[in-house]
Design a protein around this motif. Structure first.
Motif, PDB file in Angstrom:
ATOM      1  N   MET B 128      40.550  12.329  52.981  1.00 47.60           N
ATOM      2  CA  MET B 128      40.071  13.709  52.882  1.00 47.60           C
ATOM      3  C   MET B 128      41.186  14.663  52.451  1.00 47.60           C
ATOM      4  O   MET B 128      40.959  15.592  51.679  1.00 47.60           O
ATOM      5  N   ILE B 132      40.987  17.147  49.269  1.00 49.95           N
ATOM      6  CA  ILE B 132      41.252  18.585  49.319  1.00 49.95           C
ATOM      7  C   ILE B 132      42.403  18.969  48.390  1.00 49.95           C
ATOM      8  O   ILE B 132      42.313  19.917  47.611  1.00 49.95           O
ATOM      9  N   GLU B 159      39.474  23.742  50.840  1.00 49.33           N
ATOM     10  CA  GLU B 159      38.954  23.224  52.105  1.00 49.33           C
ATOM     11  C   GLU B 159      37.477  23.561  52.258  1.00 49.33           C
ATOM     12  O   GLU B 159      36.670  22.729  52.678  1.00 49.33           O
ATOM     13  N   PHE B 160      37.134  24.762  51.874  1.00 47.39           N
ATOM     14  CA  PHE B 160      35.730  25.173  51.994  1.00 47.39           C
ATOM     15  C   PHE B 160      34.835  24.367  51.052  1.00 47.39           C
ATOM     16  O   PHE B 160      33.766  23.889  51.442  1.00 47.39           O
ATOM     17  N   VAL B 162      35.301  21.372  49.714  1.00 47.07           N
ATOM     18  CA  VAL B 162      35.144  19.979  50.136  1.00 47.07           C
ATOM     19  C   VAL B 162      34.250  19.894  51.375  1.00 47.07           C
ATOM     20  O   VAL B 162      33.391  19.002  51.486  1.00 47.07           O
ATOM     21  N   MET B 163      34.419  20.839  52.268  1.00 47.38           N
ATOM     22  CA  MET B 163      33.559  20.846  53.461  1.00 47.38           C
ATOM     23  C   MET B 163      32.098  21.003  53.065  1.00 47.38           C
ATOM     24  O   MET B 163      31.214  20.343  53.617  1.00 47.38           O
ATOM     25  N   VAL B 164      31.833  21.847  52.083  1.00 45.55           N
ATOM     26  CA  VAL B 164      30.445  22.028  51.628  1.00 45.55           C
ATOM     27  C   VAL B 164      29.940  20.749  50.960  1.00 45.55           C
ATOM     28  O   VAL B 164      28.801  20.322  51.195  1.00 45.55           O
ATOM     29  N   GLY B 167      29.378  18.430  53.829  1.00 41.91           N
ATOM     30  CA  GLY B 167      28.363  18.946  54.743  1.00 41.91           C
ATOM     31  C   GLY B 167      26.975  18.944  54.133  1.00 41.91           C
ATOM     32  O   GLY B 167      25.988  18.739  54.834  1.00 41.91           O
TER      33      GLY B 167
END
Lengths: 205, 205
Positions: B128, B132, B159-160, B162-164, B167
């Motif tokens: 991860m 990122i 970070e946002f 990749v999180m999206v 997610g």
DNA sequence: TGGTTAATATACCATTTGGTATGATAACTA
DNA sequence: TAGTTATCATACCAAATGGTATATTAACCA
């Protein structure tokens, strides 16, 4: 001296804890009852199978947890959008490091069980649907009260917000770095502000 | 007639598939070799333990998958931000429904194993971090080229994003509704556009 | 060519697992 | 108070699991 409700609740609580720490498959019934003062006989009296216990956790524990942590507190805010932002911050602040490393219980169970057992899938889906729908209600109210731009779609924003709330936990769990939580918080805040507006004066009265 | 590399790869491939479908704990070594033309003897010749196999999946399969799906394609776009948006769309379109229901392999393995085994944790974390960092590089370039507002923080946005990306897969897996994917796509697009700007004419030349 | 090693197969095992059968005891009811 | 039922404990089991010991075969090398 006997208290069936208490007994069941203690099994459910111990099971949730253990499963939250080690995952559903890696948690044995023996370990669960070992965390209580009871034995396997009591366990299978209340839950006819290990999966049934999992279903009860989804139906009762997880659902209640979502409402308590993410939904009910929103009622206290005049501006629901501000409420969502503030609550997110509060949860970051109040969640102990140990739980950060364990992630979101709903997401954990979903990733592990949802594609393997259709009953789990349905129950966990119901919890998330509830989470989204309740968030959507507040966003609809926010738009009606002029806190959001008129062209925003409350359902779409609700899905995004919930996804971020869960996804943030998942990423922090992976990276083991609380700073990332604040970074994601900042981005969510920026996003919500980009679809917000100053409420115009109401016509009422 | 013997081809060790091919043998190892076939075990790794079958294992990834089976674990992707049923989770790490619920996948037995017998099932894995059952999916190949080999036996348990071959398995333990290449992987001294079942966990070792999991580590290899993280190190080799997942890492390569992230680079291939999310990173390398970005090189083809002049505007990296547009690249991120377009790639997200392409992946939605090209991912079969079955995989939608199974979620993101990296996230699945992380949620299941990261809090239980520190070696897993480190290896999955590395994947991860790579994801990122590589995304960040493109965002930095985008800002330098004027596609992003000068005050944006590339690391934070990476970070946002990749999180999206992760997610969104997790939520679609839970809700079993591909429409949600498009809803989340729309929100991510809106977010990225809110921090974008028209590139000013370069001083160069 | 002969022998050493790497690659793969087969047979087996100790342990753990979810689950059951049955026994004991407390509580409620007639 | 007697009996019925709900609650919990104890002892046990078949199946599956990760792993091992060992046999067999192919490949390489001197």
């Amino acid at each position: 001296m006997r208290d069936p409700e208490r007994t069941r609740a203690s099994i459910l609580g111990a099971a949730f804890d253990e499963i939250y720490h080690r995952g559903f498959h890696d948690t044995s019934v023996n370990e669960i009852v070992g965390k209580t003062t009871l034995t396997k006989g009591a366990f299978f009296h209340y839950f006819s199978t290990k999966n049934d216990l999992g279903y009860a956790i989804a139906d009762e524990v997880l659902k209640e947890m979502v409402l308590e942590r993410w939904i009910r507190p929103l009622a206290a805010y005049k501006n629901p959008v501000q409420g969502i932002i503030s609550r997110f911050r509060k949860i970051i602040e109040s969640t102990p490091d140990e739980h950060m490393a364990l992630g979101c219980p709903l997401n954990n169970l979903t990733q592990e069980m949802s594609s393997v057992d259709p009953v789990f899938r349905e129950k966990l889906r119901a919890v998330m649907q509830l989470w989204i729908s309740e968030t959507e209600k507040y966003l609809t109210k926010a738009r009606e009260q002029g806190y959001l731009k008129p062209d925003v779609n409350p359902r779409q924003v609700a899905e995004f917000v919930v996804m971020v709330e869960e996804g943030a936990f998942a990423m922090v769990k992976n990276l083991r770095d609380k700073k990332v939580y604040w970074s994601l918080y900042g981005s969510l805040k920026g996003y919500l502000e980009s679809i917000s507006q100053k409420p115009t004066e109401q016509l009422s009265a």
